[in-house]
Design a protein around this motif. Structure first.
Motif, PDB file in Angstrom:
ATOM      1  N   THR A  41      -4.174  -0.372  11.796  1.00  0.00           N
ATOM      2  CA  THR A  41      -5.245  -1.352  11.931  1.00  0.00           C
ATOM      3  C   THR A  41      -5.094  -2.095  13.255  1.00  0.00           C
ATOM      4  O   THR A  41      -4.060  -1.995  13.943  1.00  0.00           O
ATOM      5  CB  THR A  41      -5.201  -2.384  10.786  1.00  0.00           C
ATOM      6  OG1 THR A  41      -4.110  -3.307  11.006  1.00  0.00           O
ATOM      7  CG2 THR A  41      -4.997  -1.698   9.435  1.00  0.00           C
ATOM      8  N   ALA A  78       0.834  -1.200   0.000  1.00  0.00           N
ATOM      9  CA  ALA A  78       0.000   0.000   0.000  1.00  0.00           C
ATOM     10  C   ALA A  78       0.869   1.250   0.000  1.00  0.00           C
ATOM     11  O   ALA A  78       2.008   1.229   0.467  1.00  0.00           O
ATOM     12  CB  ALA A  78      -0.915   0.001   1.219  1.00  0.00           C
ATOM     13  N   THR A  95       0.361  -1.705  12.222  1.00  0.00           N
ATOM     14  CA  THR A  95       0.503  -0.538  11.347  1.00  0.00           C
ATOM     15  C   THR A  95       1.277  -0.882  10.083  1.00  0.00           C
ATOM     16  O   THR A  95       2.285  -1.595  10.133  1.00  0.00           O
ATOM     17  CB  THR A  95       1.231   0.595  12.091  1.00  0.00           C
ATOM     18  OG1 THR A  95       0.457   0.963  13.246  1.00  0.00           O
ATOM     19  CG2 THR A  95       1.401   1.816  11.200  1.00  0.00           C
ATOM     20  N   PRO A 108      -0.342   4.506   1.407  1.00  0.00           N
ATOM     21  CA  PRO A 108      -0.470   5.297   2.642  1.00  0.00           C
ATOM     22  C   PRO A 108      -0.170   4.480   3.891  1.00  0.00           C
ATOM     23  O   PRO A 108      -0.222   3.240   3.880  1.00  0.00           O
ATOM     24  CB  PRO A 108      -1.946   5.718   2.625  1.00  0.00           C
ATOM     25  CG  PRO A 108      -2.627   4.600   1.915  1.00  0.00           C
ATOM     26  CD  PRO A 108      -1.665   4.111   0.872  1.00  0.00           C
ATOM     27  N   MET A 127      -1.265   2.867   7.198  1.00  0.00           N
ATOM     28  CA  MET A 127      -2.552   2.354   7.654  1.00  0.00           C
ATOM     29  C   MET A 127      -2.394   1.795   9.061  1.00  0.00           C
ATOM     30  O   MET A 127      -1.519   0.965   9.300  1.00  0.00           O
ATOM     31  CB  MET A 127      -3.075   1.261   6.718  1.00  0.00           C
ATOM     32  CG  MET A 127      -3.385   1.721   5.312  1.00  0.00           C
ATOM     33  SD  MET A 127      -4.074   0.386   4.313  1.00  0.00           S
ATOM     34  CE  MET A 127      -4.247   1.210   2.729  1.00  0.00           C
ATOM     35  N   ALA A 162       3.959   3.907   5.469  1.00  0.00           N
ATOM     36  CA  ALA A 162       3.740   4.564   4.176  1.00  0.00           C
ATOM     37  C   ALA A 162       4.900   4.274   3.231  1.00  0.00           C
ATOM     38  O   ALA A 162       6.058   4.145   3.642  1.00  0.00           O
ATOM     39  CB  ALA A 162       3.609   6.074   4.378  1.00  0.00           C
TER      40      ALA A 162
END
Length: 377
Positions: free
Chosen positions: A159, A153, A163, A155, A157, A166
């Motif tokens: 969760t 990914a 984590t 960005p 994130m 980025a």
């Protein structure tokens, strides 16, 4: 005046030099417009859309016959202009330094040719600047292509399972394409840094929220060529920049290179040794691949994996967004024509002493007249 719009034949070229929007505007000036059948297929523009806009749509020979001005994206071979009348004008992206023999052939055929990529970077010509309009899309698409190839990914994130950090994106070369790449990567949530040889770009980088990576030890080198383009740097600066990049690039997940020097091979920015320091799964997009490449190991039209790093070298990046690229390019052409349109004569008049005309005209009256080409002959 009869204006012809040709279907592009170059490999991977999906753009078209006029859209129904600009066809209507050209007709409103007083021109008649002929479009080669299928010219808009790559940009999802049908023949009927051109007909509805007021253009005649026919085969290539019929489109060219009797035309005073030929509009193209990439310059066609002279052999593809059968039946063109003497003294006709061709306006397109002509790549004169890479296609010098073809330019000589244009001259010998009596064509007046104008290379839109040589448009002077002056205020009056901003709306005609095809390099800016197309590079803007290239910078955006480079980030999108990188995101597609990158297996993680962009960005950060947070969760319940932990984590995700980025992505780190490094943009090398901060012209129009580089600035758009920075903005796009930032919008996707990446941590972005950028570098350029032109000191004036530092403020631009920081204004977009990216970190500026600049050589500080070598003083008095601005890297600013004529017209706002980058120029080739000294060996001292190149060495200092290479050391800085080497320490920074090893920490990056995505690298996008955009550096070009007009009329020269693209400068080498990223070496094989530097690629080897990046972690497996990283991605590099070389926007200069068709001009020799900023990245060692980049291949035109391919995406080899080197040291676990994917090096994307797509051919003709603007054409990968053909509809938008055509819309912008065709407006550039219309603005160019409209600026020199003589309403009373219902034709275009290009004064030989005008700065814009001098900047883009390659051939006229059977000779190569552009100063840089004439002196290099």
């Amino acid at each position: 005046m009869r204006i012809a719009v040709l279907r592009e034949t170059a490999e991977a070229e999906r753009r078209v030099a006029a859209t129904p929007e600009t066809v209507k505007k050209l007709i409103a000036l007083g021109a008649t417009v002929a479009v080669e059948s299928g010219a808009g297929d790559g940009a999802n523009i049908s023949d009927s859309a051109y007909s509805d806009a007021g253009a005649t749509v026919d085969g290539r020979d019929a489109t060219i016959a009797g035309s005073d001005l030929i509009l193209g994206v990439q310059g066609p071979d002279v052999g593809g202009l059968r039946g063109i009348k003497s003294g006709a004008m061709l306006v397109a992206i002509l790549s004169p330094f890479a296609r010098r023999e073809e330019i000589n052939t244009y001259a010998a055929s009596g064509l007046t040719t104008m290379a839109m990529e040589l448009m002077p970077r002056i205020t009056r010509a901003q709306s005609m600047d095809v390099l800016s309009s197309q590079s803007n899309l290239s910078g955006y698409k480079a980030v999108i292509d990188a995101a597609e190839s990158y297996g993680r990914a962009f960005p950060m994130m947070m969760t319940a399972a932990g984590t995700i950090s980025a992505a780190r994106v490094f943009v090398m070369g901060v012209g129009v394409a580089g600035l758009q790449a920075i903005a796009t990567a930032r919008r996707l949530g990446a941590l972005v840094s950028a570098t350029d040889v032109r000191a004036a770009t530092k403020e631009q980088i920081e204004s977009l929220g990216a970190k500026a990576i600049f050589v500080e030890a070598v003083k008095g080198i601005e890297g600013e060529g004529s017209g706002g383009y980058a120029t080739e740097m000294s060996d001292e600066y190149k060495a200092a920049q290479a050391a800085l990049v080497s320490s920074h690039i090893a920490k990056q997940d995505i690298v996008i290179t955009t550096a070009l020097i007009p009329g020269r091979p693209a400068p080498r920015l990223v070496s094989d040794a530097q690629i080897a320091t990046m972690r497996a799964g990283s991605v590099i997009v070389d926007l200069a691949v068709e001009s020799g490449g900023n990245v060692e190991g980049s291949v035109v039209g391919a995406a080899p994996v080197v040291h676990g790093v994917t090096i994307i070298g797509h051919r003709n990046m603007p054409s990968r967004l053909a509809a938008d690229a055509s819309a912008l390019y065709s407006r550039n052409l219309y603005n160019f024509i409209a600026a020199f349109w003589d309403k009373d004569a219902a034709t275009v008049v290009f004064p030989a002493d005008d700065d814009i005309v001098k900047g883009v005209t390659l051939t006229r009256d059977g000779a190569v007249v552009h100063e840089r080409l004439a002196t290099a002959a």
